[in-house]
Scaffold this active site. Structure first.
Site, mmCIF file in Angstrom:
data_model
loop_
_atom_site.group_PDB
_atom_site.id
_atom_site.type_symbol
_atom_site.label_atom_id
_atom_site.label_comp_id
_atom_site.label_asym_id
_atom_site.label_seq_id
_atom_site.Cartn_x
_atom_site.Cartn_y
_atom_site.Cartn_z
ATOM 1 N N LYS A 132 7.536 0.667 7.195
ATOM 2 C CA LYS A 132 7.204 1.886 6.445
ATOM 3 C C LYS A 132 8.452 2.436 5.772
ATOM 4 O O LYS A 132 9.507 2.542 6.404
ATOM 5 C CB LYS A 132 6.627 2.951 7.399
ATOM 6 C CG LYS A 132 5.344 2.511 8.081
ATOM 7 C CD LYS A 132 4.907 3.455 9.173
ATOM 8 C CE LYS A 132 3.671 2.899 9.875
ATOM 9 N NZ LYS A 132 3.304 3.687 11.065
ATOM 10 N N ARG A 140 2.069 14.260 13.252
ATOM 11 C CA ARG A 140 1.278 13.057 12.988
ATOM 12 C C ARG A 140 1.995 11.896 13.680
ATOM 13 O O ARG A 140 3.146 11.612 13.363
ATOM 14 C CB ARG A 140 1.163 12.796 11.488
ATOM 15 C CG ARG A 140 0.388 13.881 10.728
ATOM 16 C CD ARG A 140 0.353 13.600 9.240
ATOM 17 N NE ARG A 140 -0.323 14.654 8.481
ATOM 18 C CZ ARG A 140 -1.556 14.539 8.002
ATOM 19 N NH1 ARG A 140 -2.261 13.420 8.224
ATOM 20 N NH2 ARG A 140 -2.108 15.536 7.303
ATOM 21 N N GLN A 142 0.860 -1.201 0.000
ATOM 22 C CA GLN A 142 0.000 0.000 0.000
ATOM 23 C C GLN A 142 0.879 1.228 0.000
ATOM 24 O O GLN A 142 1.905 1.252 0.686
ATOM 25 C CB GLN A 142 -0.896 -0.030 1.253
ATOM 26 C CG GLN A 142 -1.830 1.175 1.404
ATOM 27 C CD GLN A 142 -2.704 1.041 2.633
ATOM 28 O OE1 GLN A 142 -3.390 0.025 2.809
ATOM 29 N NE2 GLN A 142 -2.710 2.058 3.495
ATOM 30 N N ASP A 143 0.485 2.234 -0.808
ATOM 31 C CA ASP A 143 1.156 3.542 -0.801
ATOM 32 C C ASP A 143 0.239 4.541 -0.117
ATOM 33 O O ASP A 143 -0.974 4.545 -0.350
ATOM 34 C CB ASP A 143 1.436 4.019 -2.239
ATOM 35 C CG ASP A 143 2.704 3.388 -2.813
ATOM 36 O OD1 ASP A 143 3.059 3.723 -3.962
ATOM 37 O OD2 ASP A 143 3.324 2.562 -2.117
ATOM 38 N N ASN A 144 0.821 5.397 0.714
ATOM 39 C CA ASN A 144 0.061 6.453 1.395
ATOM 40 C C ASN A 144 0.661 7.807 1.045
ATOM 41 O O ASN A 144 1.852 7.908 0.737
ATOM 42 C CB ASN A 144 0.138 6.260 2.921
ATOM 43 C CG ASN A 144 -0.472 4.949 3.361
ATOM 44 O OD1 ASN A 144 -1.396 4.445 2.730
ATOM 45 N ND2 ASN A 144 0.032 4.390 4.456
ATOM 46 N N LYS A 170 -7.346 12.463 17.827
ATOM 47 C CA LYS A 170 -6.885 11.108 18.180
ATOM 48 C C LYS A 170 -5.472 11.154 18.769
ATOM 49 O O LYS A 170 -5.180 10.489 19.768
ATOM 50 C CB LYS A 170 -6.912 10.241 16.907
ATOM 51 C CG LYS A 170 -6.390 8.842 17.061
ATOM 52 C CD LYS A 170 -6.403 8.082 15.728
ATOM 53 C CE LYS A 170 -5.230 8.508 14.839
ATOM 54 N NZ LYS A 170 -4.993 7.578 13.706
ATOM 55 N N ASP A 171 -4.605 11.949 18.160
ATOM 56 C CA ASP A 171 -3.187 11.946 18.573
ATOM 57 C C ASP A 171 -2.966 12.625 19.919
ATOM 58 O O ASP A 171 -1.928 12.438 20.546
ATOM 59 C CB ASP A 171 -2.310 12.574 17.485
ATOM 60 C CG ASP A 171 -2.135 11.638 16.290
ATOM 61 O OD1 ASP A 171 -1.601 12.089 15.255
ATOM 62 O OD2 ASP A 171 -2.542 10.457 16.404
ATOM 63 N N HIS A 196 5.834 5.319 15.017
ATOM 64 C CA HIS A 196 6.362 6.275 14.032
ATOM 65 C C HIS A 196 5.545 7.560 14.016
ATOM 66 O O HIS A 196 4.312 7.547 14.165
ATOM 67 C CB HIS A 196 6.317 5.643 12.632
ATOM 68 C CG HIS A 196 6.703 6.613 11.565
ATOM 69 N ND1 HIS A 196 5.788 7.122 10.664
ATOM 70 C CD2 HIS A 196 7.880 7.214 11.284
ATOM 71 C CE1 HIS A 196 6.398 7.979 9.858
ATOM 72 N NE2 HIS A 196 7.673 8.041 10.206
ATOM 73 N N TYR A 222 4.529 7.408 1.486
ATOM 74 C CA TYR A 222 5.194 6.253 2.084
ATOM 75 C C TYR A 222 4.505 4.940 1.720
ATOM 76 O O TYR A 222 3.305 4.899 1.504
ATOM 77 C CB TYR A 222 5.336 6.388 3.597
ATOM 78 C CG TYR A 222 4.099 6.701 4.378
ATOM 79 C CD1 TYR A 222 3.533 7.975 4.341
ATOM 80 C CD2 TYR A 222 3.512 5.755 5.198
ATOM 81 C CE1 TYR A 222 2.402 8.280 5.080
ATOM 82 C CE2 TYR A 222 2.389 6.054 5.947
ATOM 83 C CZ TYR A 222 1.841 7.313 5.882
ATOM 84 O OH TYR A 222 0.727 7.619 6.616
ATOM 85 N N HIS A 255 2.400 6.492 15.687
ATOM 86 C CA HIS A 255 1.458 5.438 15.314
ATOM 87 C C HIS A 255 2.152 4.109 15.010
ATOM 88 O O HIS A 255 3.320 4.073 14.600
ATOM 89 C CB HIS A 255 0.694 5.853 14.045
ATOM 90 C CG HIS A 255 -0.076 7.118 14.216
ATOM 91 N ND1 HIS A 255 -0.462 7.893 13.151
ATOM 92 C CD2 HIS A 255 -0.513 7.767 15.310
ATOM 93 C CE1 HIS A 255 -1.114 8.953 13.588
ATOM 94 N NE2 HIS A 255 -1.157 8.909 14.904
HETATM 95 C C1 LIG Z 1 -3.181 5.514 8.012
HETATM 96 C C2 LIG Z 1 -4.438 5.416 7.196
HETATM 97 C C3 LIG Z 1 -5.512 6.246 7.424
HETATM 98 N N1 LIG Z 1 -6.636 6.129 6.660
HETATM 99 C C4 LIG Z 1 -7.743 7.064 6.931
HETATM 100 C C5 LIG Z 1 -8.246 7.034 8.351
HETATM 101 C C6 LIG Z 1 -8.664 8.454 8.608
HETATM 102 O O1 LIG Z 1 -10.020 8.639 8.233
HETATM 103 C C7 LIG Z 1 -7.773 9.291 7.692
HETATM 104 C C8 LIG Z 1 -6.629 9.967 8.420
HETATM 105 O O2 LIG Z 1 -5.948 8.958 9.159
HETATM 106 P P1 LIG Z 1 -4.902 9.367 10.262
HETATM 107 O O3 LIG Z 1 -5.401 10.581 11.004
HETATM 108 O O4 LIG Z 1 -4.546 8.123 11.050
HETATM 109 O O5 LIG Z 1 -3.662 9.822 9.358
HETATM 110 P P2 LIG Z 1 -2.199 10.145 9.909
HETATM 111 O O6 LIG Z 1 -2.287 10.871 11.210
HETATM 112 O O7 LIG Z 1 -1.445 10.756 8.802
HETATM 113 O O8 LIG Z 1 -1.618 8.692 10.219
HETATM 114 C C9 LIG Z 1 -0.362 8.265 9.737
HETATM 115 O O9 LIG Z 1 0.564 8.972 10.470
HETATM 116 C C10 LIG Z 1 1.788 8.384 10.839
HETATM 117 C C11 LIG Z 1 2.897 9.262 10.339
HETATM 118 C C12 LIG Z 1 2.018 6.988 10.493
HETATM 119 O O10 LIG Z 1 3.133 6.483 10.626
HETATM 120 C C13 LIG Z 1 0.923 6.146 10.014
HETATM 121 O O11 LIG Z 1 1.306 5.622 8.755
HETATM 122 C C14 LIG Z 1 -0.386 6.765 9.888
HETATM 123 O O12 LIG Z 1 -1.068 6.407 11.061
HETATM 124 O O13 LIG Z 1 -7.249 8.376 6.708
HETATM 125 C C15 LIG Z 1 -6.767 5.198 5.660
HETATM 126 O O14 LIG Z 1 -7.807 5.101 4.998
HETATM 127 N N2 LIG Z 1 -5.708 4.349 5.424
HETATM 128 C C16 LIG Z 1 -4.550 4.416 6.149
HETATM 129 O O15 LIG Z 1 -3.613 3.635 5.877
#
Ligand SMILES: Cc1cn([C@H]2C[C@H](O)[C@@H](COP(=O)(O)OP(=O)(O)O[C@H]3O[C@H](C)C(=O)[C@H](O)[C@H]3O)O2)c(=O)[nH]c1=O
Length: 183
Positions: A72, A59, A46-48, A169-170, A119, A132, A62
């Site tokens: 990652k 962020r 998966q790519d993010n 959340k964080d 991370h 990533y 996690h």
């Molecule tokens: C991580 C992820 C999130 N989502 C959805 C869930 C939420 O509705 C939305 C935002 O998610 P989140 O607030 O968890 O996004 P980040 O705060 O950027 O989270 C990331 O931040 C740090 C840097 C990390 O290392 C992780 O890869 C990842 O948790 O995207 C998805 O649909 N797929 C995914 O793989």
């Protein structure tokens, strides 16, 4: 491609070659065979990509629990971050310790954060865009966090708690002392 291990050697900094010419540049940003030749044999599924508008956006921290734990491989295509990886492998001699690295479009470097680490990152420039690859699919049921500014971690973030921009959340993750056994 250069690869350097950080003080916790499982976390690595990779710098791919960048070929510049009068048009701009070309870079192989990932090559499975080259990684395997360097002893890094991972299958990314998966790519993010995330964009953080403000400097001081945090962020993290996690991780996903097994069986959805993720390695990652992260790079910055615009801007810069201070990237942080905390060792949460219960039997690791560096449990609770962390490494940091500035990852930026200018440096053209990447960070490999293996399974077993919490991370996160803090943005150092506006409109920072991060891309990533991960070795397992997103699983909300296995998504966990560690409190980013837990004093026990001793992370020297470039932003103070009152100025950092975080998701709701964080703000609510547990400190290391309440994390329990994850890996
Ligand atoms: C991580 C992820 C999130 N989502 C959805 C869930 C939420 O509705 C939305 C935002 O998610 P989140 O607030 O968890 O996004 P980040 O705060 O950027 O989270 C990331 O931040 C740090 C840097 C990390 O290392 C992780 O890869 C990842 O948790 O995207 C998805 O649909 N797929 C995914 O793989």
């Amino acid at each position: 491609m250069d690869i350097v291990s950080l003080d916790i050697p499982d976390v690595k900094i990779i710098r791919p070659k960048k070929f510049g010419d009068h048009r701009g540049f070309f870079s192989e940003t990932y090559n499975k065979k080259a990684f395997a030749a360097a002893g890094i044999d991972l299958d990314f599924v998966q790519d993010n990509q995330s964009l953080s508008a403000e400097v001081g956006t945090v962020r993290g921290l996690h991780f996903q629990l097994p069986p959805f734990a993720q390695d990652k491989l992260l790079r910055v295509v615009r801007g810069a971050i201070l990237d942080v990886a905390v060792d949460i492998r219960r039997n690791s001699p560096t449990y609770g310790q962390h490494v940091t690295a500035v990852i930026s479009a200018a440096e053209w470097n990447q960070i490999l954060v293996p399974i077993g680490f919490a991370h996160g990152f803090c943005t150092l420039e506006p409109d920072t865009e991060v891309i990533y690859k991960v070795t397992n699919y997103y699983s909300p049921e296995h998504d966990r966090g560690l409190l980013w500014n837990d004093p026990a971690l001793g992370i020297d973030w470039p932003v103070s708690g009152d100025k950092a921009r975080l998701s709701d959340k964080d703000h609510k993750h547990p400190p290391l002392a309440e994390l329990g056994d994850c890996f």
